[in-house]
Structures are given as structure tokens and as C-alpha cells.
Scaffold this active site. Sequence first.
Site, PDB file in Angstrom:
ATOM      1  N   HIS A  95       0.848  -1.192   0.000  1.00  0.00           N
ATOM      2  CA  HIS A  95       0.000   0.000   0.000  1.00  0.00           C
ATOM      3  C   HIS A  95       0.886   1.246   0.000  1.00  0.00           C
ATOM      4  CE1 HIS A  95      -4.027  -1.689   1.694  1.00  0.00           C
ATOM      5  NE2 HIS A  95      -3.413  -2.598   0.943  1.00  0.00           N
ATOM      6  N   GLU A 109       0.830   3.931   1.830  1.00  0.00           N
ATOM      7  CA  GLU A 109       1.277   4.364   3.155  1.00  0.00           C
ATOM      8  C   GLU A 109       2.427   3.510   3.671  1.00  0.00           C
ATOM      9  OE1 GLU A 109      -3.359   4.647   3.450  1.00  0.00           O
ATOM     10  OE2 GLU A 109      -1.876   3.548   2.252  1.00  0.00           O
ATOM     11  N   CYS A 124      -6.575   2.162   5.530  1.00  0.00           N
ATOM     12  CA  CYS A 124      -7.225   0.901   5.863  1.00  0.00           C
ATOM     13  C   CYS A 124      -6.737   0.456   7.252  1.00  0.00           C
ATOM     14  CB  CYS A 124      -6.875  -0.143   4.800  1.00  0.00           C
ATOM     15  SG  CYS A 124      -5.161  -0.716   4.889  1.00  0.00           S
ATOM     16  N   CYS A 139      -2.850  -0.068   7.370  1.00  0.00           N
ATOM     17  CA  CYS A 139      -2.087   1.180   7.314  1.00  0.00           C
ATOM     18  C   CYS A 139      -2.280   2.011   8.586  1.00  0.00           C
ATOM     19  CB  CYS A 139      -2.457   1.966   6.064  1.00  0.00           C
ATOM     20  SG  CYS A 139      -1.924   1.122   4.546  1.00  0.00           S
TER      21      CYS A 139
END
Length: 150
Positions: free
Chosen positions: A52, A54, A82, A85
Site C-alpha cells: 500500500h 502508506e 485501511c 495502514c
Amino acid sequence: MTDADFMARALALAAEAAAEGEVPVGAVIARGGEVIAEGRNRRELGKNALYHAEIEAIDHACKALGGWRLPGCTLYVTLEPCPMCAGAIINARIDRVVFGARDPKAGSAGSITDLFAFPYNWKPQITPGCMEAECAAILSAFFKGLRKKS
């Protein structure tokens, strides 16, 4: 630089992700008015659920600053974090999170749940809705394009 300036850079990273067939999410970590690290979604290219935006930005920031704690840092991300993260943000001790679009399917900064409200040992300041329309638009356009292809 302003929140909008950093978010504009995160949007540019999201556009790069979209151009490679990734869900368009970009992230920037700044400290003292300077970009420390950047990231973007690479799950499809990397064939890894952990890739991801992040997570990539946090990884690069830790390496750049020489430690796992990121004091004085702000994370700018085009989509609400999410659960994974959000956990990484808490663990990295990021001071502030600025996000653009809300995520009604996985958002963990208020949309589905607010993991930052739980009594963990770290609570970042959350600023939602920065350039929200632009962040939502790039996601909508991406998924509209996917629907047209199928």
C-alpha cells in the site's frame, strides 16, 4: 508548503499508480515542510497485499530518518487509511495524518471504524477531506475505466 501542496504531490503519485494499473493511491511523508518519503500502491505489480502507498512511504521514511519512529512527521494520503495502514501509522508514531477521500469499504479513520480512537499508546492528529473532490475523482475515474474494460 501547505497541506494542499503535499496532497497535490500525493495525487501525482496516485496518477503514476493508475498509469500502471494500480488503484490510484499516493502518499507523502513530510517533516519540517520538506518531503521525507513517498509511496504509491504497487500491489498488482508486486503481487503483495502489503504494498500500500502508506506502507511504502513509512518504509522509506524510516530508512531516510534512521529509525522506526517518525516524530514530527505528517502523512498525506489520497485515500483514508485501511486497518493495516492505520496500524502502521500508530506503530511508526506519526504525529499527523491528512487524507483526501473517505473509504466506505475499508476506511479506518472514521468511515468503517476509527482505529485512532482506540486506547493505543499513540494517537495521531487526523485531518480528513484535504482535496477530497480531486482524490475521489481519480479513484472514480480509475474504477469507471475498469468497468468499461470488462
